[in-house]
Scaffold this motif. Structure first.
Motif, mmCIF file in Angstrom:
data_model
loop_
_atom_site.group_PDB
_atom_site.id
_atom_site.type_symbol
_atom_site.label_atom_id
_atom_site.label_comp_id
_atom_site.label_asym_id
_atom_site.label_seq_id
_atom_site.Cartn_x
_atom_site.Cartn_y
_atom_site.Cartn_z
ATOM 1 N N SER A 74 8.009 -0.754 -13.155
ATOM 2 C CA SER A 74 6.720 -1.431 -13.108
ATOM 3 C C SER A 74 6.282 -1.700 -11.676
ATOM 4 C CB SER A 74 6.800 -2.759 -13.872
ATOM 5 O OG SER A 74 7.185 -2.546 -15.208
ATOM 6 N N LEU A 75 4.970 -1.816 -11.499
ATOM 7 C CA LEU A 75 4.418 -2.182 -10.199
ATOM 8 C C LEU A 75 5.013 -3.519 -9.753
ATOM 9 C CD1 LEU A 75 0.645 -1.298 -10.770
ATOM 10 C CD2 LEU A 75 2.341 0.044 -9.520
ATOM 11 N N GLY A 76 5.407 -3.578 -8.490
ATOM 12 C CA GLY A 76 5.980 -4.800 -7.939
ATOM 13 C C GLY A 76 7.451 -4.986 -8.212
ATOM 14 N N HIS A 77 8.022 -4.145 -9.068
ATOM 15 C CA HIS A 77 9.440 -4.272 -9.422
ATOM 16 C C HIS A 77 10.296 -3.599 -8.347
ATOM 17 C CE1 HIS A 77 12.710 -4.894 -12.332
ATOM 18 N NE2 HIS A 77 13.187 -3.733 -11.904
ATOM 19 N N PRO A 78 11.416 -4.210 -7.926
ATOM 20 C CA PRO A 78 12.268 -3.565 -6.918
ATOM 21 C C PRO A 78 12.898 -2.284 -7.461
ATOM 22 C CG PRO A 78 13.340 -5.522 -7.797
ATOM 23 C CD PRO A 78 11.937 -5.529 -8.329
ATOM 24 N N VAL A 79 12.845 -1.228 -6.651
ATOM 25 C CA VAL A 79 13.416 0.063 -7.029
ATOM 26 C C VAL A 79 14.534 0.388 -6.051
ATOM 27 C CG1 VAL A 79 12.957 2.540 -7.229
ATOM 28 C CG2 VAL A 79 11.286 0.881 -8.077
ATOM 29 N N TYR A 80 15.665 0.813 -6.596
ATOM 30 C CA TYR A 80 16.833 1.136 -5.784
ATOM 31 C C TYR A 80 16.987 2.654 -5.708
ATOM 32 C CZ TYR A 80 17.721 -3.785 -6.593
ATOM 33 O OH TYR A 80 17.586 -5.155 -6.650
ATOM 34 N N PRO A 81 17.620 3.152 -4.652
ATOM 35 C CA PRO A 81 17.734 4.613 -4.509
ATOM 36 C C PRO A 81 18.643 5.220 -5.564
ATOM 37 C CG PRO A 81 18.994 3.494 -2.796
ATOM 38 C CD PRO A 81 18.208 2.429 -3.500
ATOM 39 N N ASP A 82 18.284 6.452 -5.994
ATOM 40 C CA ASP A 82 19.149 7.215 -6.885
ATOM 41 C C ASP A 82 20.351 7.737 -6.103
ATOM 42 O OD1 ASP A 82 17.378 6.717 -8.885
ATOM 43 O OD2 ASP A 82 16.462 8.715 -8.882
ATOM 44 N N ASP A 83 21.202 8.473 -6.790
ATOM 45 C CA ASP A 83 22.418 8.982 -6.146
ATOM 46 C C ASP A 83 22.106 9.884 -4.957
ATOM 47 O OD1 ASP A 83 23.926 7.605 -7.973
ATOM 48 O OD2 ASP A 83 24.223 9.332 -9.307
ATOM 49 N N ASP A 84 20.954 10.578 -4.997
ATOM 50 C CA ASP A 84 20.602 11.466 -3.885
ATOM 51 C C ASP A 84 19.861 10.736 -2.769
ATOM 52 O OD1 ASP A 84 18.161 10.986 -5.031
ATOM 53 O OD2 ASP A 84 17.607 13.099 -5.274
ATOM 54 N N GLY A 85 19.717 9.410 -2.906
ATOM 55 C CA GLY A 85 19.068 8.612 -1.875
ATOM 56 C C GLY A 85 17.566 8.477 -2.028
ATOM 57 N N SER A 86 16.971 9.034 -3.082
ATOM 58 C CA SER A 86 15.521 8.988 -3.253
ATOM 59 C C SER A 86 15.111 7.817 -4.141
ATOM 60 C CB SER A 86 15.015 10.300 -3.856
ATOM 61 O OG SER A 86 15.544 10.487 -5.158
ATOM 62 N N PHE A 87 13.926 7.269 -3.837
ATOM 63 C CA PHE A 87 13.303 6.225 -4.650
ATOM 64 C C PHE A 87 12.240 6.906 -5.512
ATOM 65 C CE2 PHE A 87 14.910 4.344 -0.805
ATOM 66 C CZ PHE A 87 15.402 3.094 -1.165
ATOM 67 N N ASN A 88 12.199 6.600 -6.802
ATOM 68 C CA ASN A 88 11.345 7.362 -7.713
ATOM 69 C C ASN A 88 10.554 6.458 -8.648
ATOM 70 O OD1 ASN A 88 12.270 10.304 -7.231
ATOM 71 N ND2 ASN A 88 14.201 9.195 -7.503
ATOM 72 N N TRP A 89 9.307 6.877 -8.912
ATOM 73 C CA TRP A 89 8.442 6.216 -9.883
ATOM 74 C C TRP A 89 7.735 7.284 -10.722
ATOM 75 C CZ3 TRP A 89 8.869 4.938 -4.842
ATOM 76 C CH2 TRP A 89 9.188 3.615 -4.505
ATOM 77 N N ILE A 90 7.433 6.945 -11.947
ATOM 78 C CA ILE A 90 6.535 7.737 -12.783
ATOM 79 C C ILE A 90 5.232 6.948 -12.898
ATOM 80 C CG2 ILE A 90 6.117 8.746 -15.048
ATOM 81 C CD1 ILE A 90 8.258 10.179 -13.438
ATOM 82 N N ILE A 91 4.123 7.565 -12.473
ATOM 83 C CA ILE A 91 2.830 6.884 -12.412
ATOM 84 C C ILE A 91 1.898 7.488 -13.452
ATOM 85 C CG2 ILE A 91 0.849 6.353 -10.940
ATOM 86 C CD1 ILE A 91 2.753 6.722 -8.535
ATOM 87 N N LYS A 92 1.215 6.620 -14.199
ATOM 88 C CA LYS A 92 0.242 7.070 -15.192
ATOM 89 C C LYS A 92 -1.061 6.295 -15.006
ATOM 90 C CE LYS A 92 1.389 7.989 -19.391
ATOM 91 N NZ LYS A 92 1.854 7.870 -20.797
ATOM 92 N N THR A 93 -2.176 6.963 -15.326
ATOM 93 C CA THR A 93 -3.487 6.319 -15.286
ATOM 94 C C THR A 93 -4.194 6.579 -16.608
ATOM 95 O OG1 THR A 93 -4.636 8.253 -14.393
ATOM 96 C CG2 THR A 93 -3.615 6.756 -12.800
ATOM 97 N N GLU A 94 -5.358 5.952 -16.773
ATOM 98 C CA GLU A 94 -6.137 6.190 -17.987
ATOM 99 C C GLU A 94 -6.566 7.650 -18.058
ATOM 100 O OE1 GLU A 94 -9.040 2.835 -18.881
ATOM 101 O OE2 GLU A 94 -8.560 2.492 -16.776
ATOM 102 N N ASN A 95 -6.559 8.219 -19.266
ATOM 103 C CA ASN A 95 -6.849 9.640 -19.428
ATOM 104 C C ASN A 95 -8.296 10.004 -19.133
ATOM 105 O OD1 ASN A 95 -4.257 10.298 -20.075
ATOM 106 N ND2 ASN A 95 -4.571 10.283 -22.288
ATOM 107 N N ASN A 96 -9.217 9.084 -19.317
ATOM 108 C CA ASN A 96 -10.635 9.449 -19.241
ATOM 109 C C ASN A 96 -11.351 8.860 -18.036
ATOM 110 O OD1 ASN A 96 -10.501 6.826 -20.076
ATOM 111 N ND2 ASN A 96 -12.075 7.002 -21.669
ATOM 112 N N ARG A 97 -10.616 8.382 -17.038
ATOM 113 C CA ARG A 97 -11.261 7.786 -15.870
ATOM 114 C C ARG A 97 -10.696 8.375 -14.589
ATOM 115 N NH1 ARG A 97 -11.513 1.675 -15.333
ATOM 116 N NH2 ARG A 97 -13.120 2.316 -13.853
#
Length: 335
Positions: A74-97
């Motif tokens: 979620s937005l604002g939630h702390p994200v920790y690095p994966d095993d390969d050292g990368s920080f990752n998010w899945i982002i979605k928006t409204e389909n019709n805007r």
């Protein structure tokens, strides 16, 4: 008491120049327009070249159109690095805007946040804009182009906030035509936010589609079939420096002096209007007078700057007429 290693510690803190940003698998630059597709999940990844960053958080900055942006985590939630050292998010928006929005990545481990300039856009670019030829929207059944004529092609965005998004123009030719039969300034396939000056080779005919797309082809628009026809031959004559010139002949202008350029109409035809424009400027600059639309028979004055940059190269001008075909003039400075 000042810590003896304080300055050394400060210089070893990570900053965003040590990070690489990826959006849907493509490396991006935060200060350029980046594409979030509204019909799908978008993966944002950030990886630092070295350690030192323990957590990152994702937020939303400028969002004047109040787009609904969600992410996992979620937005604002702390994200920790994966095993390969990368920080990752899945982002979605409204389909019709669609619209412009800023993503903001922040952490206490880096002094300032990283701002990712973005637009939410449909994968079908036709949902976002109209393509215009000479200021008129392309009809649903396609348009007719005359071979050898130059056409300004522009786009009109449904949302003016998205107008700074770079686009590419390409041609999808049918049998009998090839991509090399078409020319554009800026070149086909080169991203731009400006208009294209589009020309098809003289003596060619057939059908073709125009394709507009974002820089990495995330979103594209393919037009209906357009007709390319051999237009009526130009019937005006070109006079340069007091001499009639053959159609299509390369012109060699002296530098640092005003040169006469005139287009003469055939005897017995009515006076008509025409305009002169620079299609590609001289390397060291040039100018002409008068400005604006003039009667056919007006003597134009062309001045090519006398400087080192103009000792070689070329430039191109076009003359557009109310009742005759457009003429392209090629000037060569290599002499």
């Amino acid at each position: 008491m000042t810590h003896p290693n304080k300055s050394a510690v400060a210089t070893t803190l990570p900053d965003w120049s040590q990070a690489k940003f990826f959006l849907n698998g493509l490396e991006i630059k935060t200060d350029k327009r980046n594409i979030l597709l509204r019909e799908q999940e978008n993966k944002l990844s950030i990886k630092f070249e070295s350690g030192g960053v323990k957590t990152l958080r994702l937020g939303v900055g400028d969002n004047n159109e109040n787009l609904n942006v969600e992410s996992d985590p979620s937005l604002g939630h702390p994200v920790y690095p994966d095993d390969d050292g990368s920080f990752n998010w899945i982002i979605k928006t409204e389909n019709n805007r669609s619209g412009a929005v800023q993503l903001v990545v922040y952490t206490t481990d880096v002094a300032l946040p990283a701002v990712i300039d973005s637009v939410v856009i449909s994968s079908n670019l036709g949902n976002e804009l109209k393509m215009l030829v000479r200021g008129v929207a392309l009809p649903p059944g396609g348009a007719t182009f005359n071979a050898g004529e130059t056409y300004p092609i522009t786009v009109s965005w449904n949302d003016s906030a998205m107008a700074g998004t770079p686009l590419k123009l390409n041609v999808v030719p049918d049998a009998g035509l090839a991509p090399s039969d078409f020319n554009s300034v800026p070149p086909l396939g080169q991203p731009t936010t400006n208009e294209w000056r589009f020309t098809a080779a003289s003596g060619k005919q057939g059908t073709f589609n125009l394709k507009a797309s974002t820089e990495s082809n995330e979103s594209e628009l393919i037009t209906a079939k357009n007709q390319l026809k051999i237009g009526a031959p130009a019937t005006v004559t070109v006079w340069f420096m007091g001499r009639e010139r053959q159609p299509g002949a390369t012109l060699y202008p002296p530098l640092g002096q005003w040169l006469d350029l005139e287009f003469r109409r055939p005897q017995g035809t009515p006076v008509t209007k025409h305009t002169l424009s620079i299609l590609r400027d001289a390397p060291g600059g040039m100018r002409f007078t008068p400005a604006g639309t003039q009667d056919l028979g007006t003597v134009w004055k062309v001045f090519v700057n006398d400087n080192a940059a103009n000792q070689r190269g070329a430039f191109t001008m076009t003359a557009t007429f109310e009742k005759f075909s457009t003429i392209t003039l090629s000037f060569n400075l290599d002499f």
